[in-house]
Each structure stands twice: as C-alpha cells, then as structure tokens.
Design a protein around this motif. Structure first.
Motif, mmCIF file in Angstrom:
data_model
loop_
_atom_site.group_PDB
_atom_site.id
_atom_site.type_symbol
_atom_site.label_atom_id
_atom_site.label_comp_id
_atom_site.label_asym_id
_atom_site.label_seq_id
_atom_site.Cartn_x
_atom_site.Cartn_y
_atom_site.Cartn_z
ATOM 1 N N CYS A 389 0.852 -1.193 0.000
ATOM 2 C CA CYS A 389 0.000 0.000 0.000
ATOM 3 C C CYS A 389 0.883 1.236 0.000
ATOM 4 O O CYS A 389 1.817 1.339 0.805
ATOM 5 C CB CYS A 389 -0.921 -0.009 1.220
ATOM 6 S SG CYS A 389 -2.138 1.318 1.227
ATOM 7 N N THR A 390 0.612 2.170 -0.903
ATOM 8 C CA THR A 390 1.388 3.403 -0.994
ATOM 9 C C THR A 390 0.435 4.595 -0.950
ATOM 10 O O THR A 390 -0.773 4.447 -1.176
ATOM 11 C CB THR A 390 2.201 3.449 -2.298
ATOM 12 O OG1 THR A 390 1.321 3.701 -3.399
ATOM 13 C CG2 THR A 390 2.944 2.139 -2.525
ATOM 14 N N PRO A 391 0.955 5.789 -0.690
ATOM 15 C CA PRO A 391 0.078 6.971 -0.690
ATOM 16 C C PRO A 391 -0.621 7.223 -2.015
ATOM 17 O O PRO A 391 -1.670 7.850 -2.045
ATOM 18 C CB PRO A 391 1.044 8.115 -0.344
ATOM 19 C CG PRO A 391 2.163 7.471 0.398
ATOM 20 C CD PRO A 391 2.316 6.115 -0.229
ATOM 21 N N SER A 392 -0.062 6.720 -3.118
ATOM 22 C CA SER A 392 -0.639 6.983 -4.437
ATOM 23 C C SER A 392 -1.495 5.840 -4.966
ATOM 24 O O SER A 392 -2.101 5.986 -6.025
ATOM 25 C CB SER A 392 0.485 7.255 -5.447
ATOM 26 O OG SER A 392 1.351 6.136 -5.555
ATOM 27 N N THR A 393 -1.570 4.727 -4.248
ATOM 28 C CA THR A 393 -2.354 3.586 -4.735
ATOM 29 C C THR A 393 -3.346 3.074 -3.699
ATOM 30 O O THR A 393 -3.897 1.993 -3.868
ATOM 31 C CB THR A 393 -1.426 2.423 -5.140
ATOM 32 O OG1 THR A 393 -0.624 2.028 -4.012
ATOM 33 C CG2 THR A 393 -0.515 2.834 -6.273
ATOM 34 N N THR A 394 -3.556 3.818 -2.645
ATOM 35 C CA THR A 394 -4.499 3.361 -1.628
ATOM 36 C C THR A 394 -5.896 3.275 -2.216
ATOM 37 O O THR A 394 -6.310 4.110 -3.027
ATOM 38 C CB THR A 394 -4.488 4.319 -0.422
ATOM 39 O OG1 THR A 394 -5.436 3.894 0.543
ATOM 40 C CG2 THR A 394 -4.804 5.749 -0.840
ATOM 41 N N ASP A 395 -6.629 2.250 -1.847
ATOM 42 C CA ASP A 395 -7.968 2.028 -2.404
ATOM 43 C C ASP A 395 -9.074 2.296 -1.399
ATOM 44 O O ASP A 395 -10.227 1.951 -1.636
ATOM 45 C CB ASP A 395 -8.103 0.597 -2.921
ATOM 46 C CG ASP A 395 -7.892 -0.429 -1.822
ATOM 47 O OD1 ASP A 395 -7.511 -0.025 -0.708
ATOM 48 O OD2 ASP A 395 -8.089 -1.634 -2.069
ATOM 49 N N HIS A 404 -4.062 9.825 -7.410
ATOM 50 C CA HIS A 404 -3.556 9.379 -8.695
ATOM 51 C C HIS A 404 -2.065 9.061 -8.625
ATOM 52 O O HIS A 404 -1.305 9.728 -7.916
ATOM 53 C CB HIS A 404 -3.777 10.456 -9.768
ATOM 54 C CG HIS A 404 -5.216 10.688 -10.107
ATOM 55 N ND1 HIS A 404 -5.748 11.941 -10.345
ATOM 56 C CD2 HIS A 404 -6.252 9.816 -10.236
ATOM 57 C CE1 HIS A 404 -7.034 11.833 -10.609
ATOM 58 N NE2 HIS A 404 -7.358 10.554 -10.546
ATOM 59 N N LEU A 405 -1.684 8.053 -9.395
ATOM 60 C CA LEU A 405 -0.283 7.719 -9.643
ATOM 61 C C LEU A 405 -0.018 7.973 -11.118
ATOM 62 O O LEU A 405 -0.702 7.416 -11.986
ATOM 63 C CB LEU A 405 -0.012 6.256 -9.291
ATOM 64 C CG LEU A 405 1.322 5.662 -9.775
ATOM 65 C CD1 LEU A 405 2.495 6.329 -9.076
ATOM 66 C CD2 LEU A 405 1.356 4.161 -9.540
ATOM 67 N N LEU A 406 0.974 8.819 -11.425
ATOM 68 C CA LEU A 406 1.225 9.278 -12.794
ATOM 69 C C LEU A 406 2.579 8.788 -13.273
ATOM 70 O O LEU A 406 3.582 8.900 -12.558
ATOM 71 C CB LEU A 406 1.172 10.806 -12.847
ATOM 72 C CG LEU A 406 1.604 11.484 -14.150
ATOM 73 C CD1 LEU A 406 0.607 11.169 -15.263
ATOM 74 C CD2 LEU A 406 1.718 12.989 -13.959
ATOM 75 N N PRO A 457 -1.279 14.433 -9.023
ATOM 76 C CA PRO A 457 -0.885 13.087 -8.590
ATOM 77 C C PRO A 457 -0.190 13.104 -7.239
ATOM 78 O O PRO A 457 0.489 14.062 -6.879
ATOM 79 C CB PRO A 457 0.089 12.647 -9.705
ATOM 80 C CG PRO A 457 0.675 13.919 -10.206
ATOM 81 C CD PRO A 457 -0.422 14.941 -10.110
ATOM 82 N N LYS A 458 -0.369 12.040 -6.501
ATOM 83 C CA LYS A 458 0.357 11.863 -5.247
ATOM 84 C C LYS A 458 1.795 11.450 -5.517
ATOM 85 O O LYS A 458 2.690 11.759 -4.726
ATOM 86 C CB LYS A 458 -0.326 10.791 -4.392
ATOM 87 C CG LYS A 458 -1.543 11.257 -3.631
ATOM 88 C CD LYS A 458 -1.145 12.003 -2.384
ATOM 89 C CE LYS A 458 -2.355 12.274 -1.503
ATOM 90 N NZ LYS A 458 -1.975 12.982 -0.260
ATOM 91 N N THR A 483 -1.873 21.628 -4.705
ATOM 92 C CA THR A 483 -2.636 21.594 -3.452
ATOM 93 C C THR A 483 -2.246 20.402 -2.596
ATOM 94 O O THR A 483 -2.435 20.408 -1.390
ATOM 95 C CB THR A 483 -4.139 21.538 -3.763
ATOM 96 O OG1 THR A 483 -4.407 20.413 -4.622
ATOM 97 C CG2 THR A 483 -4.575 22.800 -4.482
ATOM 98 N N THR A 484 -1.714 19.356 -3.210
ATOM 99 C CA THR A 484 -1.243 18.189 -2.471
ATOM 100 C C THR A 484 0.213 17.931 -2.829
ATOM 101 O O THR A 484 0.649 18.195 -3.949
ATOM 102 C CB THR A 484 -2.085 16.939 -2.808
ATOM 103 O OG1 THR A 484 -2.007 16.688 -4.224
ATOM 104 C CG2 THR A 484 -3.542 17.165 -2.417
ATOM 105 N N GLY A 485 0.960 17.418 -1.883
ATOM 106 C CA GLY A 485 2.354 17.134 -2.141
ATOM 107 C C GLY A 485 2.522 16.014 -3.165
ATOM 108 O O GLY A 485 1.814 15.008 -3.116
ATOM 109 N N MET A 486 3.451 16.198 -4.087
ATOM 110 C CA MET A 486 3.718 15.198 -5.109
ATOM 111 C C MET A 486 5.070 14.567 -4.824
ATOM 112 O O MET A 486 6.065 15.266 -4.669
ATOM 113 C CB MET A 486 3.734 15.829 -6.505
ATOM 114 C CG MET A 486 2.454 16.536 -6.903
ATOM 115 S SD MET A 486 2.567 17.235 -8.567
ATOM 116 C CE MET A 486 1.080 18.253 -8.602
#
Length: 1122
Positions: A389-395, A404-406, A457-458, A483-486
């Motif tokens: 689980c990562t900050p960009s793929t949490t469900d 989002h993961l970009l 994206p996160k 607005t969110t840290g990338m």
C-alpha cells in the motif's frame, strides 16, 4: 547480610544435570523467538533442541517450553536472542588436577556472580599470569574498547578452545575448557543497546597490562573508571572495523544494490539490496523467507506475519520505532532489532505509515501451523508478499479528492522548433480506472504544468535517465505549488519504461485490461503519439505489478485523457495565478474558485466538479445545455430541494463500483488465514452499499424523467441507459436487492463464513456484466450533483448574477460576423470570492473589449492606478467570469456577452523559485514568452506589472515591446496593468488601446492639514497621474522620516530630469508610433498599394483613425469657440 546469605545458600545448592544449560538459554531467549537454535560452543546443543515456543504467541507472548507444542512453530526456526555475555580470565597455568576442576565446574554460575556479593581485595586485581590482558567488547556504547586481536571459538561437544593471536607475530596462546567465561558490563536491558556480536574483540596492552588484569570489577563506578583509563591508554590506536556483524551488509558504508552497485553509482537501484550468499546460507528458513523478499523491496516497510503478530525488522524497525513510538527489542527473525503489533492493530498502523508517506507491505502466512504440520514435521509455514500500500495507490480513499499515480515519458516530435512530446498514463486505484494520453509542449513546459495541476498526482514515476533536466525542474516546480504534495520517484534504468512493442506483448500475454479487448484500436483512434504513450503505460504497468495490484490491471478500465483538446486552455501557471484550486496564502482551498463552486453533496460529484473546472467547454451548444439545466433547477426550488435529499442518501458510488469490480476473479486473497475473512467482510459491505446506493440513484433518475422540462434538458447533458422495462436496470437491480436482503441482511456488519465467498462471487460476476451501464448511472448522478451546485451558487449569491450570452469563436464566425471580431462585455462584474474591506461585495465595474452594442471598443485595456487600488482584483474578476461562463454557470455581473475564449494566459504577481534556480525577472520573462509564442486572436491575456523585476529602463523597454506586439500583431483581448506611466503617453491615442485607471481620492483629516489616500476601487476613464507609492509606503508602516526623505528625493529627481518628463508629456500628441506611421505612409506613396501587407494595412488604418479623431476634436473646438 542475611538476605545475601540466603541468596548464596540458594546458589550453593547442587544443580541438576541440565539445569545450567536450560538456565543459560532462558536468560538469552528472545520474547519473539519461535524456535531455539544451537548455541555457539555446542556444549548444550542437545538440550536446546528440545525447546519450543508456541507460534501463535511468537514475538509478543510469554515463551512456553512445553515440548508438546514444538510442532506448531516449524516455520519460525530462529535462534535465541543472545547468549550470556562473557569475558575470559587469564589463567593458562591452572595447578588443579582434572578431578578438582570437574568438582568445581558445577558451581560456575555461583562463581560468575560471586563478585556482586563479595568484596575482593584491590591487590587481587593486579595478579596476572599471562603476557597480555584479554578484553572483550563490553557494549556498543563503549566502542572505544577495540583492537585488532580476534577471538576464535572452536566449538566441540565437550570442550572449548580459545585461540588468541599475539601481537607482533608472537605465538598463539591456547586455553582449555577450564577457562572461566563470565558475563559482565552488559546493558541493563536489550532495549537500551544495539546488538552485540557473539564473538568478542580482544586487546593486548603490551607493556601496560599490569594495570588491567581482573575484569570482575566490583562496582559500576570502578568499571567506568577502568574503561576511561583504558580508553586514554589505547587512544590513537587503529581500530579494526567490525567484521563479525551478521548484518554488516546493511551498513551504509557497505550496502549495495542487487547488482553490486554502491549508492554513488549513477545506476544504483535503491529499491534492491545485495545479499551475500554466505549470509543467506546461515539463515534459518523464516529468515530466508523475509530477506528474500526484503532485498527486492528496500523502499517498502515490510510487516512479517508471525503467529498473531506483525513484526518489523532492522531498518524497518527503526521506522516503526520513530514514527509509531513502538518499543524496540533485539529478537525476531534471526536475532535482530524488532518492533511489532498484534494483528488487531495492523490496519491502523499501516494507515498511519502510509499517511506519513511510506510504502507499506504485508508478508502474510498462507497457511496455519496445523496445515504446515500436516505437510511434514520439518515443513516451513508458507508466506508471501500479498499487498503493498502506498500513498498513491491506496484504495480506501472515500473522499472528495482522487488519488492518482502518474507515469511520464518524454519524447521528441522531430521538429526543429523545440517542441517536446510527453506521453503519460495515470491510475485511480480506488475507481479502477487508467487514463492514457500525450501532450505537445515547448521549452516553457506550460502543458506539462497543466497536466500536473489537472491530475494532482500523489506520486510521479519517470525514467531517471530519460527525462531532461529542464523537465525534472518543471516537475519539482509544480510539486511545490500543487494543493497536495507530489512525490517524485525516478525509475532506475534497470527497470526502465519498456518500448511500445514490449508493452503490447505484455498486455496481451497477461490479459491486462481484458474488459477492453480492442484496447489497441481504441488507443490509436483516441490518442496521438502512440509510441511515447505506450511507453508511459508500460512504466505504470511495471510499477503496479511490483506493488501486487494485478486486480487493477486485470479489471481496470482504460480511458483516453485530453489535456487541452476541445476545452478552454489554462496552463499550470495560470491555474496557480488565478487561485483555481489553491490560494496564494497557504495553498489551501479557502478563497479559490473550486471552493466557491463546491456545493456538491457527494464525493464523486466533487471530483467531477474539479474535472469540469480543469476543462471549461469551448462549444456553444454544450454550454447552453448545461445552462438550461441550471436555469430549470433555479426556477423550480422544490425540485432542487428534492434532488438534494436524494443525493444525501447516496454514498460514493464511483469508489464502491471500483471495489466491487476489483473483487472479480480475485478469490485467492480470501484463502489467507484471518485476513481472508476480513477481506470477505469488506466486500460484502461494499457490494451491499453499492446496490442500496444505486437504488436511490435510479429512483432519482426515474423521478426526473417524469419532469418533462428537466428531463429534456438533462438528456442533452448526459446519456442515460434504459431504466424501465424487462431489460431495464430498474428490474435488474431489484433482483440483487432481494439477494442482499436474503443472504446478507446485515451487510454493514456481516459475520462472513466460507460459504458466503462463493455466493458473493456469483452475485458480483452477474452484476459486473452490466458495468458500463452502471458507470453511466454514476456519471449521470455526478452531473446532476454538479449542476445543482451551480444553481445553488447562483440562488444564494449576495450580488447579481446573470446567464451569459455565448458567441462562437471569432475564428469560426461567418464572413459577415468575422468583421466584428472577438468581444468581451461585462456590466457590473465583481470578483465572486474576494470580499471588500467591510465584508461586502467588491465594487462592480464594467469591462468592455471589442465590439459592443454601443459601438466599437478597443480590444486592449491599458490599466493604471495606485498601489493596492484594485487593479489585480479587476483582472482576476474578468478572467474568473470567463471561466464560469464557459463552465455553464451563471456569471457574477448584471449582464455578460462573450465570444468564446480558446486560451487564458496570465502573468500576475512576483515571486522567485530558489529550488529551481529561477529569479523573479526570469519567471516574468518565461511566462511572457509563453504568451507571445502561443496567444491567438481568440485568447484572453492578463499581464500585471510586466518588467518590474529588473532596472527601470530595461523593464519599461520590455513592457513597451510586449504590449505593442500583442496590440498590433496578435489582436487578442488584452488586460495590461502597469506603473510605467510613459506607456500611457506612448499609447494614449492608439486606436486599439483604451486607457483606464482605478480611481482614488484624498480625504482631508479632521483638524489637520494632511489628507488620507482613499481607494475607490472604481474603474474610470483615462490614465492615473501617479501611483501614490509614498502614501502606500506610509500606510504599510515605513517610518515617517524615511517617507519624508523619499519625498524630497523624488522632488529633486523630478527637477533634475524635468525636461525629459515634459518631453514625455508631449508624446501623447505625437508618439513614436506616429513617427513609424508616417514613415510607412511615405513608403506606400513611393511603392504603391500593391506592395502592402497586412501590417501595412493596419498601419494605414491606425493613421486614418488618428486623422479622423484629430479632425473630430478640431470641429468640436471650433463649435465650442463659436
């Protein structure tokens, strides 16, 4: 003394045959050790082999040495935490007979602690029978006691042999099993000290050994004094590095990646770890399980399941200790640093670590200890990494913000104009959707910035050596302004983004995105630059596969994504300048366009609102369709209230539908012990909530269809599936409602059983067969939510709002309409989320550019006024009104007529970017360059105080040249605010320029001769005579004496260059442009009209307009004289 004698009498008792061995093991056994390993030395190995710990309580429960439970921990074969710390005494010439030595051997435990109760004469400490004093490693806190002597323990069943190499090549000394090994100077508890190696370091003092012999020091103060003296004596000696640390390959000075590269290597892969083959051979079965996975996931915090506990080891244990404040112990898999938590608290621990930016994985047990026992007496409990689980793929992000993961891939389009191609792919794991596309950019990287601001994206993954330095600087720039840290994650070259052919082969072989069998054709028809786009998709697939997110790849939907196509273009910097999603104060939502429009009820509606704001429409019919729905809701207040009541009963249908689709053909996770039951319970809840939520949604859609006016308007905005009839969704959903009520009546907290898994699997597969129709229903509900929000904003406004009248693009008009050109007419426009000083609305103003009802108006506005007079607010208000109009929302003004805008450009504010090495003036020029290169006739350009970041003369020259180019070459709608007052003289009589200023007044103070500057915030005709900088400086708190000195300096400067100022004043009648016009007229008279181009015709038109204006003024003067 009596207490001491009672203790001594206890130790004087004869010990049983194996008592000493068991005691030694118990003293060193870890709390989480699950099986005891032979102790080095081999002396007590037979008795230790019979010890066992219950696997269910390994790690945190109290060890149980019942032999009946030995078979329950076969997969957790770990050595004890530590053997007793010991030190050698120098007694190589023992005079006792073998029988006497055997007689006293049973009392060795008493001898090892005797010094704690009995005071020894100080003289006894200086008796030495050897040529050297042997000092072992006492503690990691006292690392000063080290030297280049080593101790080698040759272990046999009935003897110990200690060989100590002497200094300077002297013969080795050999000691037999009669040498006493004592445990002294160890840390009070295992938690306070790092791991001490079993083999000790030895020191030889040479000629100074007479002062340090007996290490059985009787009190702590003397021990500390002894160590300090020894440190002083051995200071300056070369200390041999630790070679016996079993985890020395984790040391930063020795760590390598899987390919043996050190961190300084450009190809170093920090996600992997080199595991020495010798270290792997010495590991137990459970150790091999852990480290074989950890060496491939060094960037992931891995929880290792042991019985009913999850444990972290070594580097991960440090993170658990630091972030979660867990107590660290020295035990676990292979006698190492460890922290842990029971299985009841693992979900909370994972969420906390993910919220702090960590990637967290879980190595689960695939079977119970009983199942492992059934496979064989020495079987190991099977384990597997099942989830990362990562900050960009949490469900589990049920909220208004999409995660989002970009993946980005840079390419070249093969042109010489410096154009760059960016292919991209991003995923929303909670919604099970993947978007792919490409965008063409230039050296300003404005399009890349637009992509980042739209997607937010996160995490961004890119090929470390495949992205230019300038592109990486752009990524860092927008990662700080979003607005969110990338999080920026470069992908090592060894795991580079694959080429397009490999991607196609991988997708087909693994059956990814099987819901789209014709994905390749779908991709070709909807996305340009296929090669670079597929490469980006390959990088995303590789990353998701590593994170064990195969359900997203198997069941996800692939959709095309357009950054600019078919919408009003706003690059990333424009979104920042206009405060679309984040304010300029703290980056929060307050005071932003998104916050102003967000009256949505559902989380999925809020996400759609953000998507709409990023892509305002550029189609007149589509805009009017939205406006019709908004108007219908505003006219029927009861309908709007009823819609809101229905929406409040609807959960996040988009996220729930994604979870249900992810459960298709993923029964393997349900087989995991304990975890499988928890996952099944979550799926039952998600499916039940989705079915109940869709029932509310369908009821709302059926109700709206009965309202003829509302339904006719709504059907032009969204496409609805068939709702009624035997094949309609209404009847289809009724069957699933009955199944939920029958099989899962308490789906919110259902106690799942094994039989429920099969039932739920069948229901989900039948339900997902019509997933595309369910997606249409969800999108329709989201659209209704957003349009209701638009209506609510207009109804609850504190100032007038009006429906905009939209005209097509000037470039798309017919020949008869094209002569009118682009227009922008706002009557009484005000900034919707910038309150006045008294808390009321800002002062409304009229902004007219281009043709209007009362005749022709210039397309360019040259705006002057005092500092803080409201120039920037007016510019932002006009720009915000354009965005609202093309969103299909009512506009904050009394009337609005607007021809469509294709692009909005802004150059507002002054800032620098230290992290990317960009100065204030460089940023001004870079943003201005993007305007000059890309602006068209249909664009709207805002430039605020261009040229203030450099010297006065350079700044004025740049402002003059840019303004003139946009006015005479581009012919766009332009709002240009400046403090360069000579510009008003140069362009005062230009036919394409309108001079206006923000009004102000001086109000005299009562009982004083001084006056105060008052800002009126009203747009007035003509140029402002001054900027009133000194008055604003006094208002800001600059000392009065400094302001007075500045005033005197200003007066002196005006007298010194007064002639130049007077010359500048006269330029309003005959400017440098007039000179060029006359030169052009002279050239035409000589060459003829046949040689004229468009620029020449523009010059002649300007000259004609000037002559006409001058003639009109002379006639007015003549009549006035008469």
């Amino acid at each position: 003394m009596q207490k001491q004698r009672s203790i001594l009498s206890f130790f004087n008792k004869p010990l049983p045959a194996n008592s000493l061995d068991s005691t030694a093991v118990s003293a060193g056994a870890p709390r989480s050790a699950t099986a005891a390993a032979p102790v080095n030395g081999g002396r007590h190995s037979d008795s230790i082999k019979n010890l066992a710990i219950d696997d269910a309580t390994a790690g945190w429960g109290k060890p149980s040495y019942n032999s009946s439970t030995a078979t329950e921990i076969l997969g957790i074969n770990t050595p004890p935490e530590k053997t007793p710390r010991r030190i050698l005494t120098s007694a190589p010439t023992d005079e006792r007979t073998p029988g006497e030595r055997r007689k006293t051997s049973s009392s060795s435990l008493f001898s090892s602690i005797l010094h704690k109760f009995k005071k020894t004469d100080e003289r006894d400490r200086n008796q030495v029978n050897g040529a050297s004093s042997i000092i072992c490693s006492l503690s990691n806190k006292l690392n000063d006691c080290q030297d280049d002597h080593l101790v080698r323990l040759g272990a046999s069943r009935n003897s110990k042999e200690i060989i100590i190499p002497a200094r300077n090549g002297a013969a080795s000394q050999q000691y037999s099993d009669d040498i006493e090994i004592l445990d002294i100077l160890g840390p009070d508890t295992p938690v306070e000290k790092p791991l001490v190696p079993r083999l000790k370091r030895v020191r030889d003092d040479g000629s100074k050994v007479d002062d340090v012999c007996d290490l059985n020091t009787k009190n702590t103060a003397k021990r500390v004094r002894f160590l300090q003296d020894f440190k002083d004596e051995t200071k300056g000696r070369e200390v041999e590095p630790e070679t016996d640390n079993k985890f020395d390959w984790l040391n930063p000075s020795r760590i390598k990646d899987a390919n043996g590269r050190r961190p300084g290597d450009p190809l170093y892969n920090k996600r992997t770890l080199y595991l020495p083959p010798d270290a792997l051979k010495k590991m137990s079965a459970s150790q091999k399980q852990y480290w074989s996975i950890k060496c491939q996931y060094m960037d992931v915090v891995l929880f290792f399941k042991v019985g009913k506990f999850y444990e972290l080891y070594e580097l991960d244990a440090e993170i658990g200790h630091k972030e979660l404040d867990w107590k660290m112990t020295y035990s676990g898999v292979g006698k190492c640093r460890q922290v842990g938590i029971s299985e009841s608290g693992i979900d909370d621990a994972v969420q906390k670590l993910v919220a702090r930016g960590y990637k967290v994985g879980r190595i689960e047990q695939l079977e119970t200890s009983e199942e492992a026992k059934a496979r064989g007496a020495n079987s190991v409990i099977r384990r597997k990494l099942v989830n990362v689980c990562t900050p960009s793929t949490t469900d589990d992000n049920i909220g208004p913000d999409a995660v989002h993961l970009l993946a980005v891939k840079e390419g070249s389009c093969g042109l010489d104009n410096g154009s760059i191609i960016f292919g991209f792919a991003f995923v929303d794991c909670a919604a099970l959707k993947v978007w792919i596309g490409s965008v063409t950019d230039d050296t300003s990287y404005a399009a890349l910035g637009a992509l980042l601001m739209q997607v937010s994206p996160k995490e961004i993954i890119y090929e470390s050596r495949g992205l230019s330095r300038e592109a990486q600087k752009a990524l860092k720039k927008y990662s700080l302004t979003g607005t969110t840290g990338m999080q920026l994650t470069p992908v090592p070259t060894v795991n580079r983004l694959l080429d397009s052919e490999e991607i196609k082969s991988m997708i087909h072989s693994n059956r990814y995105f099987k819901g789209f069998p014709n994905m390749e054709n779908h991709l070709i028809n909807s996305v340009t630059h296929h090669e670079v786009t597929l490469c980006a998709l390959g990088g995303l697939i590789d990353h998701l596969s590593r994170l064990m997110l195969d359900d997203v790849l198997r069941n996800g939907d692939v959709l095309p994504y357009q950054v600019y196509s078919g919408c009003l273009k706003m690059d990333g910097q424009t979104m920042v300048n206009l405060e679309i999603f984040g304010n300029s104060d703290d980056g929060g939502r307050a005071g932003t366009l998104y916050k102003y429009l967000d009256r949505c009820v559902t989380s999925s509606g809020k996400r759609l609102l953000k998507n709409w704001i990023c892509h305002p429409l550029k189609d007149v019919e589509a805009i009017n369709s939205r406006l019709n729905v908004v108007e219908a809701l505003m006219e029927n207040g009861g309908l709007m209230i009823l819609v809101g009541q229905h929406l409040r009963k609807v959960q996040d249908l988009g996220r729930l539908l994604g979870r249900v689709k992810a459960a298709v053909r993923s029964a393997a996770t349900l087989l995991l012990p304990v975890l499988g039951k928890k996952i099944l319970k979550q799926r039952v809840h998600a499916f039940g909530a989705l079915v109940k939520g869709l029932r509310v949604a369908l009821n709302l859609l059926v109700f709206l269809k009965k309202d003829i006016h509302a339904s006719s308007c709504l059907l032009k905005v969204v496409d609805l599936p068939v709702l009624d009839g035997d094949s309609g969704l209404d009847e289809f959903l009724t069957q699933f409602e009955a199944a939920i009520d029958s099989d899962f009546p308490k789906y919110q907290d259902h106690d799942a059983t094994e039989s429920d898994a099969e039932t739920l699997g069948i229901l989900i597969e039948l339900f997902v067969e019509r997933a595309s129709e369910w997606s249409q229903v969800v999108y329709a509900i989201n659209c209704i939510d957003v349009l209701r929000s638009f209506a609510k904003v207009a109804c609850e406004s504190i100032a007038p709002m009006s429906r905009p009248h939209i005209l097509p693009l000037a470039s798309a008009m017919s020949t008869s309409q094209a002569s009118i050109g682009p227009t922008l007419q706002f009557k009484g426009v005000w900034h919707p989320f910038a309150l006045a000083e008294d808390g009321g609305i800002p002062v409304p103003n009229d902004v007219i550019l281009g043709e209007a009802e009362d005749g022709h108006h210039p397309r360019s506005l040259l705006l002057t006024g005092p500092n803080m007079g409201g120039k920037s607010t007016l510019l932002r208000a006009a720009c915000t009104a354009v965005i609202l109009a093309q969103l299909g929302c009512y506009v904050p003004c009394t009337s609005c007529t607007l021809s469509l805008v294709d692009t909005i450009f802004t150059r507002l504010g002054a800032t620098d970017r230290i992290m990317t090495g960009e100065s204030t003036f460089y940023i001004e020029c870079a943003e201005t360059a993007s305007v000059l290169q890309n602006a068209t006739q249909d664009s709207l350009v805002l430039l605020d105080e261009l040229g203030r970041g450099t010297s006065t003369f350079d700044g004025y020259a740049i402002a003059y040249a840019v303004f003139r180019h946009l006015v005479e070459k581009v012919h766009c709608r332009l709002l240009f605010a400046t403090h360069y007052h000579p510009l008003t003289k140069e362009f005062g009589s230009h036919p394409y320029v309108n001079l206006q200023h923000m009004a102000c007044a001086f109000v005299p103070r009562s009982n004083s001769s001084e006056s105060d500057l008052v800002f009126l915030y009203r747009l007035a005709s003509g140029a402002c005579p001054e900027s009133y900088g000194l008055q604003v400086a006094a208002m800001a708190g600059i000392p009065k004496k400094v302001v007075e000195a500045a005033s005197r300096a200003g007066q002196t400067m005006k007298r010194t260059i007064g002639e130049s100022f007077r010359s500048s004043e006269r330029r309003s009648e005959f400017s440098s442009m007039h000179e060029e016009w006359l030169k052009a007229l002279r050239g035409v008279s000589g060459a003829g009209l046949d040689s004229c181009d468009d620029d020449m015709y523009d010059t002649l038109f300007c000259l004609w307009h000037e002559v006409k204006s001058s003639y009109a003024k002379s006639i007015d003067g003549l009549w006035y004289g008469l």
